[in-house]
Design a protein around this motif. Structure first.
Motif, PDB file in Angstrom:
ATOM      1  N   MET A 162       9.746  23.444  17.718  1.00  3.51           N
ATOM      2  CA  MET A 162       8.750  24.051  16.835  1.00  3.51           C
ATOM      3  C   MET A 162       9.307  25.290  16.153  1.00  3.51           C
ATOM      4  O   MET A 162      10.047  26.060  16.771  1.00  3.51           O
ATOM      5  N   PRO A 163       8.944  25.536  14.892  1.00  8.80           N
ATOM      6  CA  PRO A 163       9.297  26.807  14.260  1.00  8.80           C
ATOM      7  C   PRO A 163       8.453  27.928  14.848  1.00  8.80           C
ATOM      8  O   PRO A 163       7.278  27.726  15.185  1.00  8.80           O
ATOM      9  N   SER A 164       9.046  29.102  15.001  1.00 11.08           N
ATOM     10  CA  SER A 164       8.290  30.249  15.503  1.00 11.08           C
ATOM     11  C   SER A 164       7.096  30.505  14.592  1.00 11.08           C
ATOM     12  O   SER A 164       7.209  30.436  13.358  1.00 11.08           O
ATOM     13  N   THR A 165       5.948  30.784  15.207  1.00  6.86           N
ATOM     14  CA  THR A 165       4.694  30.896  14.460  1.00  6.86           C
ATOM     15  C   THR A 165       3.877  32.058  14.997  1.00  6.86           C
ATOM     16  O   THR A 165       3.861  32.308  16.204  1.00  6.86           O
ATOM     17  N   VAL A 166       3.194  32.748  14.090  1.00  9.13           N
ATOM     18  CA  VAL A 166       2.227  33.768  14.516  1.00  9.13           C
ATOM     19  C   VAL A 166       0.928  33.538  13.761  1.00  9.13           C
ATOM     20  O   VAL A 166       0.935  33.212  12.566  1.00  9.13           O
ATOM     21  N   ILE A 167      -0.188  33.652  14.464  1.00 14.02           N
ATOM     22  CA  ILE A 167      -1.519  33.633  13.858  1.00 14.02           C
ATOM     23  C   ILE A 167      -2.149  34.979  14.184  1.00 14.02           C
ATOM     24  O   ILE A 167      -2.346  35.311  15.356  1.00 14.02           O
ATOM     25  N   THR A 168      -2.458  35.739  13.157  1.00 20.19           N
ATOM     26  CA  THR A 168      -2.906  37.113  13.395  1.00 20.19           C
ATOM     27  C   THR A 168      -3.752  37.626  12.241  1.00 20.19           C
ATOM     28  O   THR A 168      -3.630  37.150  11.110  1.00 20.19           O
ATOM     29  N   ASN A 169      -4.608  38.610  12.537  1.00 18.50           N
ATOM     30  CA  ASN A 169      -5.289  39.360  11.490  1.00 18.50           C
ATOM     31  C   ASN A 169      -4.804  40.808  11.476  1.00 18.50           C
ATOM     32  O   ASN A 169      -5.444  41.677  10.896  1.00 18.50           O
ATOM     33  N   ASP A 170      -3.660  41.050  12.099  1.00 19.47           N
ATOM     34  CA  ASP A 170      -3.061  42.393  12.158  1.00 19.47           C
ATOM     35  C   ASP A 170      -1.909  42.450  11.151  1.00 19.47           C
ATOM     36  O   ASP A 170      -0.869  41.809  11.363  1.00 19.47           O
ATOM     37  N   PRO A 171      -2.044  43.187  10.053  1.00 14.38           N
ATOM     38  CA  PRO A 171      -0.986  43.234   9.037  1.00 14.38           C
ATOM     39  C   PRO A 171       0.350  43.708   9.599  1.00 14.38           C
ATOM     40  O   PRO A 171       1.408  43.207   9.204  1.00 14.38           O
ATOM     41  N   TYR A 172       0.325  44.657  10.543  1.00 16.97           N
ATOM     42  CA  TYR A 172       1.575  45.152  11.127  1.00 16.97           C
ATOM     43  C   TYR A 172       2.293  44.036  11.881  1.00 16.97           C
ATOM     44  O   TYR A 172       3.502  43.848  11.741  1.00 16.97           O
ATOM     45  N   GLU A 173       1.542  43.266  12.681  1.00 15.28           N
ATOM     46  CA  GLU A 173       2.140  42.161  13.420  1.00 15.28           C
ATOM     47  C   GLU A 173       2.714  41.112  12.463  1.00 15.28           C
ATOM     48  O   GLU A 173       3.792  40.548  12.702  1.00 15.28           O
ATOM     49  N   ARG A 226       3.813  41.584   9.323  1.00 17.40           N
ATOM     50  CA  ARG A 226       5.019  42.095   8.664  1.00 17.40           C
ATOM     51  C   ARG A 226       6.190  42.171   9.639  1.00 17.40           C
ATOM     52  O   ARG A 226       7.342  41.874   9.284  1.00 17.40           O
ATOM     53  N   THR A 227       5.909  42.532  10.880  1.00 18.87           N
ATOM     54  CA  THR A 227       6.970  42.589  11.888  1.00 18.87           C
ATOM     55  C   THR A 227       7.540  41.206  12.141  1.00 18.87           C
ATOM     56  O   THR A 227       8.759  41.018  12.241  1.00 18.87           O
ATOM     57  N   PHE A 228       6.654  40.211  12.234  1.00 17.16           N
ATOM     58  CA  PHE A 228       7.111  38.828  12.444  1.00 17.16           C
ATOM     59  C   PHE A 228       8.005  38.391  11.290  1.00 17.16           C
ATOM     60  O   PHE A 228       9.088  37.826  11.496  1.00 17.16           O
ATOM     61  N   ALA A 229       7.552  38.654  10.061  1.00 19.57           N
ATOM     62  CA  ALA A 229       8.310  38.237   8.886  1.00 19.57           C
ATOM     63  C   ALA A 229       9.687  38.892   8.855  1.00 19.57           C
ATOM     64  O   ALA A 229      10.685  38.259   8.475  1.00 19.57           O
ATOM     65  N   ALA A 230       9.760  40.142   9.263  1.00 21.34           N
ATOM     66  CA  ALA A 230      11.030  40.871   9.216  1.00 21.34           C
ATOM     67  C   ALA A 230      12.065  40.300  10.180  1.00 21.34           C
ATOM     68  O   ALA A 230      13.269  40.519  10.002  1.00 21.34           O
ATOM     69  N   HIS A 231      11.624  39.585  11.199  1.00 23.34           N
ATOM     70  CA  HIS A 231      12.542  39.072  12.213  1.00 23.34           C
ATOM     71  C   HIS A 231      12.873  37.583  12.019  1.00 23.34           C
ATOM     72  O   HIS A 231      13.457  36.964  12.908  1.00 23.34           O
ATOM     73  N   GLN A 232      12.528  37.012  10.860  1.00 22.11           N
ATOM     74  CA  GLN A 232      12.843  35.607  10.590  1.00 22.11           C
ATOM     75  C   GLN A 232      13.944  35.543   9.534  1.00 22.11           C
ATOM     76  O   GLN A 232      13.667  35.699   8.339  1.00 22.11           O
TER      77      GLN A 232
END
Length: 320
Positions: free
Chosen positions: A144-155, A157-163
């Protein structure tokens, strides 16, 4: 002895995909009743269910048939219309009638004694939740590709920065959306960290590591029979411009087959439409599974094989 019990097909009158299976059932002399409960029960059809200690009975009447609901061998939950209530009522009364139909009619049709469901509507609904799909896929051994489901903008953006390969956004549900009064589809698209604003806090958003894919694959599963189709498209989301894609039947790897069968068993499904992104190295990444996905758009030989597999399941009836 010939089994005289009927197959009940729940779908709208414009569903040409259902017609493929109905023709096969007719060829096999399997009795069929077609019903669109969201509309037909406003135009002359009726459904009655009676419950007593040790006994359950029911009758479905349409313009051409009267059916003992205890004599239904299988139910195919295809594409019935939503329960919206009859025209001509006030908004409040129509909403009331629609909800009574959902919980009453829908409840009766989901509780037919001894019937085989493809798929059971409650199992369909549970399997439509994206978080449930991802959790089940992880347990069943899919890559599976790493995935995040969130309503926290910081989380987010942090996820996006590490892909390192980038990130795509996809909605967790295909909610009807309009722009300037016109229907608008929200496609899967690549996003950059700078595009992720505080508006994420309004509702859950789903961000996923972008897979460097060579092509997509749709695997249509009917019981333990799998039908794979390779999809080559110029778009990240092949659904966007289907006139530009090409589809070629292909074999499904044994490891993916085992995971698909396990997934169906865990979510109690007999049918599932699985989407994968496949890399140049041959790694299959699970993206999602639509428990009631369309299939007639696939190459003719594949669509015909799927129709036969579905007919086999409906003809079987319960306990087989």
């Amino acid at each position: 002895m010939t089994d005289s019990r009927s197959v009940l097909v729940l779908t709208n009158p414009y569903d040409v995909t259902a017609d493929m299976v109905l023709r096969l059932l007719a060829e096999r002399r399997v009795p069929v009743v077609r019903l669109d409960p969201g509309t037909d029960l406003h135009t002359g059809a009726s459904l009655t269910a009676t419950y007593r200690t040790g006994n359950q009975r029911g009758t479905l009447r349409t313009a051409s048939r009267e059916l003992d609901t205890t004599r239904i061998r299988s139910v195919w939950v295809r594409r019935p219309s939503p329960y919206e209530g009859p025209q001509g009522l006030s908004d409040q009364d129509r909403r009331f009638a629609a909800e009574q139909a959902l919980w009453g009619t829908g409840g009766v049709l989901a509780s037919l004694p001894g019937a085989r469901y493809v798929n059971h509507p409650w199992n369909n609904r549970a399997a439509e939740f994206k978080p449930a799909q991802l959790s089940t896929a992880q347990r069943c051994g899919f890559r599976m590709p790493s995935t995040v489901i969130t309503n926290d903008p910081y989380e987010a953006r942090t996820f996006a920065a590490h892909q390192p390969a980038g990130v795509v956004y996809k909605p967790v549900w295909n909610t009807p959306y309009r722009v300037d009064g016109q229907p608008h589809s929200v496609w899967v698209r690549e996003v950059h960290g700078a595009e992720i604003t505080d508006a994420v806090s309004v509702c859950p958003h789903m961000f996923q590591a972008k897979v460097d894919k060579a092509f997509d694959v749709r695997v249509t599963a009917v019981g333990d029979r799998l039908f794979g189709v390779r999809i080559d498209s110029p778009d990240l989301d092949w659904r966007r411009r289907q006139d530009l894609m090409t589809c070629t039947p292909m074999e499904v790897p044994e490891s993916v087959t085992h995971a698909v069968i396990a997934y169906l068993a865990e979510l109690r499904l007999l049918y599932g439409a699985f989407d994968f992104a496949v890399t140049a190295a041959g790694d299959w990444y699970f993206l999602e599974c639509n428990p009631n996905g369309q299939w007639a758009w696939q190459p003719a030989e594949t669509a015909a094989a799927i129709a036969h597999a579905l007919t086999d399941q409906l003809e079987k009836g319960p306990g087989t």
